[in-house]
Design a protein around this motif. Structure first.
Motif, short mmCIF file in Angstrom:
data_model
loop_
_atom_site.label_atom_id
_atom_site.label_comp_id
_atom_site.label_asym_id
_atom_site.label_seq_id
_atom_site.Cartn_x
_atom_site.Cartn_y
_atom_site.Cartn_z
N ILE A 26 5.38 13.41 12.22
CA ILE A 26 4.19 12.59 11.71
C ILE A 26 4.51 12.63 10.26
O ILE A 26 4.37 11.80 9.20
N VAL A 27 4.51 13.89 9.40
CA VAL A 27 4.77 14.04 7.92
C VAL A 27 6.21 13.39 7.77
O VAL A 27 6.30 12.48 6.73
N GLY A 28 7.27 13.20 8.56
CA GLY A 28 8.59 12.48 8.27
C GLY A 28 8.26 11.10 8.05
O GLY A 28 8.69 10.53 7.28
N TRP A 29 7.32 10.63 9.04
CA TRP A 29 7.05 9.08 8.94
C TRP A 29 6.19 8.73 7.52
O TRP A 29 6.35 7.70 7.03
N ILE A 30 5.23 9.92 7.46
CA ILE A 30 4.62 9.45 6.20
C ILE A 30 5.32 9.71 4.86
O ILE A 30 5.38 8.74 3.98
N MET A 31 6.45 10.24 4.91
CA MET A 31 7.45 10.25 3.84
C MET A 31 8.28 9.04 3.74
O MET A 31 8.41 8.48 2.72
N VAL A 32 8.53 8.35 4.97
CA VAL A 32 9.31 7.17 4.98
C VAL A 32 8.54 6.02 4.39
O VAL A 32 8.64 5.23 3.62
N VAL A 33 7.03 6.34 4.75
CA VAL A 33 6.03 5.16 4.24
C VAL A 33 5.93 5.40 2.64
O VAL A 33 6.16 4.23 1.94
N LEU A 34 5.78 6.39 2.07
CA LEU A 34 5.74 6.56 0.69
C LEU A 34 6.95 6.11 0.19
O LEU A 34 6.90 5.54 -1.00
N GLY A 35 8.12 6.48 0.62
CA GLY A 35 9.27 6.07 -0.06
C GLY A 35 9.58 4.45 0.11
O GLY A 35 9.88 3.92 -1.01
N LEU A 36 9.08 3.84 1.24
CA LEU A 36 9.09 2.32 1.31
C LEU A 36 8.07 1.83 0.01
O LEU A 36 8.48 0.87 -0.57
N LEU A 37 6.98 2.41 -0.03
CA LEU A 37 6.04 1.87 -1.00
C LEU A 37 6.60 1.72 -2.34
O LEU A 37 6.49 0.85 -3.08
N LEU A 38 7.40 3.05 -2.45
CA LEU A 38 8.11 3.22 -4.16
C LEU A 38 9.11 2.06 -4.00
O LEU A 38 8.99 1.15 -5.09
N THR A 39 10.01 1.88 -3.24
CA THR A 39 11.23 1.12 -3.51
C THR A 39 10.74 -0.44 -3.28
O THR A 39 11.52 -1.27 -3.84
N LEU A 40 9.75 -0.62 -2.22
CA LEU A 40 9.69 -2.00 -2.16
C LEU A 40 8.89 -2.66 -3.29
O LEU A 40 9.02 -3.49 -3.55
N ASN A 41 8.15 -2.02 -3.63
CA ASN A 41 7.29 -2.29 -4.86
C ASN A 41 8.24 -2.56 -6.16
O ASN A 41 8.30 -3.66 -6.68
N ILE A 42 9.15 -1.61 -6.46
CA ILE A 42 10.11 -1.69 -7.40
C ILE A 42 11.06 -2.95 -7.30
O ILE A 42 11.37 -3.83 -8.14
N GLY A 43 11.52 -3.16 -5.87
CA GLY A 43 12.47 -3.85 -5.61
C GLY A 43 11.94 -5.36 -5.85
O GLY A 43 12.48 -6.32 -6.28
N SER A 44 10.64 -5.46 -5.16
CA SER A 44 10.22 -6.79 -5.27
C SER A 44 9.87 -7.30 -6.64
O SER A 44 10.00 -8.38 -7.12
N THR A 45 9.48 -6.50 -7.40
CA THR A 45 9.12 -6.82 -8.91
C THR A 45 10.45 -7.29 -9.73
O THR A 45 10.53 -8.57 -10.22
N LEU A 46 11.47 -6.57 -9.34
CA LEU A 46 12.58 -6.91 -10.04
C LEU A 46 13.48 -8.04 -9.36
O LEU A 46 13.67 -9.17 -10.22
N LEU A 47 13.24 -8.30 -8.29
CA LEU A 47 13.85 -9.45 -7.55
C LEU A 47 13.23 -10.81 -8.11
O LEU A 47 13.82 -11.78 -8.19
N TRP A 48 11.66 -10.71 -8.07
CA TRP A 48 11.23 -11.72 -8.32
C TRP A 48 11.25 -12.17 -9.82
O TRP A 48 11.32 -13.45 -10.20
N ARG A 49 11.45 -11.23 -10.66
CA ARG A 49 11.68 -11.45 -11.95
C ARG A 49 12.91 -12.35 -12.03
O ARG A 49 13.05 -13.19 -12.75
N PHE A 50 13.95 -11.67 -11.33
CA PHE A 50 15.34 -12.41 -11.23
C PHE A 50 15.09 -14.00 -10.80
O PHE A 50 15.78 -14.91 -11.39
N PHE A 51 14.31 -14.25 -9.72
CA PHE A 51 14.17 -15.51 -9.19
C PHE A 51 13.55 -16.29 -10.08
O PHE A 51 14.04 -17.47 -10.33
N ARG A 52 12.60 -15.82 -10.98
CA ARG A 52 11.95 -16.68 -12.03
C ARG A 52 12.66 -16.70 -13.35
O ARG A 52 12.33 -17.55 -14.11
N GLY A 53 13.93 -16.20 -13.32
CA GLY A 53 14.61 -16.40 -14.43
C GLY A 53 14.09 -15.47 -15.76
O GLY A 53 14.46 -15.59 -16.82
N GLN A 54 13.20 -14.44 -15.39
CA GLN A 54 12.86 -13.74 -16.40
C GLN A 54 13.72 -12.31 -16.51
O GLN A 54 14.50 -12.01 -15.82
N ARG A 55 13.50 -11.83 -17.90
CA ARG A 55 14.45 -10.68 -18.15
C ARG A 55 14.05 -9.50 -17.07
O ARG A 55 12.87 -9.26 -16.57
#
Lengths: 408, 295
Positions: free
Chosen positions: A74-103
């Motif tokens: 259970i702790v392992g899967w919680i760690m997976v979820v926490l890691g996902l929350l971090l990378t998916l948020n950062i990744g999506s923010t950067l990717l959509w900035r790229f899509f919109r042609g922002q810096r």
């Protein structure tokens, strides 16, 4: 067979991460209708794998080994979820900035009036180095230590440490005492926030009226801000003593009852809330007073010309415009309840009766310093860290949305 | 002043004369005065009660006497000499001054470095400082303690106590914001006059920042004066302990209650220095928070 299961587990974790990441990015792609679908899927899958590995890979996926218990999984899967929350948020923010042609990254320097000349960076490095050095040695390295030690069995004074994977965390899942400590911390913040902030807002609204002597009132009302939690605990220990306290004396004379404030269970917790409210109300009044003065008078005047009564002006204009201050105070009051009440409780109830006023921070102190169990107490510290991160994100997310709503 | 006497939303100037006499005798916004007076009484009562108790002997406390006793100097002597509070207060004063001066100086410098120079990756540096806001000292307590005691070259325990507390993300943030709101002409003019960044800092920036500096100094002094948990676990020698530690040792036997007079004397003297600093720097503090009406 067991070796195969162990070898397969990391792959399953990564696959789940990839699927969740791709799914989340596909959802975002569908929601925004910006950018390429395949690119979104690919980047999403990569971010998902990275997120799944972020916290589990440094520990060698040990929590998924075959000899581990359910709680470790259970702790392992919680760690997976926490890691996902971090990378998916950062990744999506950067990717959509790229899509919109922002810096992708913020612009390095937009300051007008900066000093010209070749040695600018040198001057800046010299000016910043004291702060940076202290932060590296006494904040970032201890943070890294905390992460590392939370997976160890370690004691103060004992030279040897042993790697125990996530068992410091997984044992918390079944530790009912720790659950009640955490619950008390949350209940305490809830009580402090509700009582303090409503009273402080009322008082600040009165201070904001054009009345004579407002400055004198303000000095007297803000001043408990200068009182330490230890002193607050000592004073309330005197006020709320069963036989010696003035509160019970008054209750005895008027109602004929004496409440054992500090030694029975719900009363002791209420006493802690009461003392905390007294301790933080000055700070809350201070910030609400500052907030009320940022509200444009002409807005209130035009509303009153339009026929809005005092309550409507408050509920529709003043309170929404105060929301940045409200969210700031929610965060600082929560931090006070989680951390600064330690001294108050240390004096007022010593965590008693029967550990009923042990907050999560008090538990860290008892486990780490008194029982000298470093691994367990750093794991408990990390739970507190996650809560601080949580309320900070809450402030930024919810707070900014509300501010925009209030942006007339 | 006529402005403060008149209501904010009165649009009919004759409204005041048309009110009946009994209404003119009651002060306007009496409800605000009422609520504020009650709040002041409730909020200040615990402190005045502590002041009263600090003059009493224990029997007087238990009998709930509301007249001052004659044990003021006896209690003061007990607390300051027997219980060593004088020493603890001096210790805390040294620590709090070191923390508040150190934090303010370092924050001003960092703010200067973040605003008045051009270099790549500035946002990264600022982010590096700002992220530490989510890492409160209490979260790092155990690991920090382990790290600090593993090094035995500290010239004095107070270096181990104060140095880890000297960086302030809040302070850096406040000064960065403050410097960024200053007109860029200031530094342009200073550069035309051939001033170096340090001259600009001392001749222009600091004289224009006293309110912010004052506000931050008050906050940081309180932070240092109120330190309890960190000194509690770090300092082995009781003579080096801080005033909050001395205060909690005075309230050890709370339920037994054999020492209420000295305990409340401790409350008074522990609260006195921060209150004096707060009152002296109140103007700067309020202005730093933009609290005064006539700005």
């Amino acid at each position: 067979m067991e070796e195969i299961v162990y070898a397969v587990q990391p792959v399953i974790v990564m696959l789940v991460g990839a699927l969740l990441g791709a799914g989340y990015f596909a959802f975002l792609r569908w929601q925004t209708q910006v950018g390429g679908r395949n690119a979104a899927l690919l980047v999403g899958a990569v971010c998902g794998v990275a997120g799944a590995m972020l916290l589990t890979a440094p520990l060698g996926y040990c929590m998924f080994e075959s000899d581990k218990k359910n709680d470790d999984y259970i702790v392992g899967w919680i760690m997976v979820v926490l890691g996902l929350l971090l990378t998916l948020n950062i990744g999506s923010t950067l990717l959509w900035r790229f899509f919109r042609g922002q810096r992708l990254l913020p612009r390095g320097d937009t300051t007008p009036g900066a000093f010209r000349g070749r040695f600018g960076a040198l001057y800046a490095a010299a000016a910043l180095s004291p702060t940076i050095l202290v932060l590296v040695y006494f904040v970032y390295l201890p943070m890294f230590d905390t992460l590392r030690l939370s997976t160890f069995l370690a004691r103060f004074g004992a030279p040897r440490t042993r790697f125990v994977c996530v068992s410091n965390f997984s044992r918390m899942l079944g530790d009912l005492d720790y659950h009640s400590n955490l619950f008390l911390s949350f209940a305490l913040s809830f009580g402090i926030i509700i009582i303090t902030m409503s009273l402080a807002l009322l008082i600040a609204a009165m201070l904001n009226q054009p009345i004579r002597g407002a400055n004198i009132y303000r000095t007297f009302l803000i001043w408990p801000y200068a009182i330490s939690p230890i002193v607050a605990g000592s004073i309330f220990g005197l006020l709320l003593g069963t036989e010696s306290g003035i509160v019970n004396r008054v209750l005895d004379l008027t109602l004929g009852v004496k409440v054992p404030w500090l030694v029975t269970v719900p009363a002791a917790q209420f006493s802690v809330v009461l003392a905390s409210v007294w301790n933080v109300i000055g700070f809350n009044i201070l910030f609400y007073t500052a907030g009320l003065q940022t509200i444009p008078k002409d807005l209130l005047e035009s509303a009153s010309i339009d026929g809005a009564n005092a309550w409507q002006r408050f509920a529709r204009i003043t309170f929404p415009l105060l929301s940045p201050f409200t969210f700031f105070l929610i965060v600082t009051n929560t931090i006070y309840a989680f951390f600064d009440t330690f001294g108050l409780i240390f004096v007022l109830t010593r965590g008693g009766p029967t550990e009923s006023t042990f907050t999560a921070m008090y538990r860290v102190y008892v486990t780490g310093i008194l029982a000298s169990d470093i691994g367990k107490s750093t794991a408990q510290s990390l739970i507190l860290f996650l809560i601080v991160v949580g309320i900070t994100i809450f402030q930024f997310r919810v707070g900014q949305r509300r501010v925009q709503y209030g942006n007339y | 002043m006529t402005e403060s006497a008149s209501s904010r939303f009165v649009f009919d100037p004759s409204a005041n004369q048309s009110r009946p006499l009994w209404r003119r005798l009651i002060p306007q916004r009496w409800y605000a005065h009422l609520i504020l007076t009650i709040s002041v009484i409730i909020i200040t009562f615990p402190m005045f009660y502590a002041l009263l108790i600090s003059t009493q002997s224990n029997p007087e406390v238990w009998n709930h006497k509301f007249t001052p006793g004659d044990k003021f100097f006896e209690n003061l002597h007990t607390v300051m000499v027997q219980r060593n509070m004088g020493r603890f207060m001096l210790n805390s004063f040294v620590i709090a001054m070191a923390i508040s001066i150190g934090k303010t100086v370092m924050s001003v410098l960092a703010g200067l470095g973040l605003v008045y120079f051009r270099y790549p990756g500035k946002w990264l540096v600022f982010g590096f400082v700002l992220v530490t806001l989510i890492m409160p000292g209490d979260v790092l307590l155990i690991a920090l303690y382990r790290r600090v005691v593993s090094f035995d070259g500290w010239p004095h325990p107070y270096f181990a106590l104060t140095l880890p507390l000297l960086a302030s993300a809040t302070g850096v943030f406040i000064f960065r914001q403050h410097f960024m709101t200053m007109p860029p002409d200031l530094s342009e003019a200073a550069q035309l006059d051939g001033a170096s960044p340090l001259q600009f800092l001392f001749r222009v920036l600091i004289p224009l920042s006293w309110n912010t500096i004052g506000a931050l100094m008050v906050i940081m002094f309180l932070f240092g004066w109120n330190q309890f948990l960190w000194p509690l676990i770090l300092l082995r020698d009781q003579n080096l302990q801080v005033v909050q530690w001395g205060m909690q040792s005075l309230s050890q036997n709370l339920e037994v209650g054999d020492n209420f007079g000295p305990m409340m004397m401790g409350v008074i003297i522990t609260s006195l220095p921060p209150m004096i600093i707060f009152l002296i720097l109140q103007r700067q503090f309020m202005k730093g928070f933009a609290l005064t009406r006539d700005k």
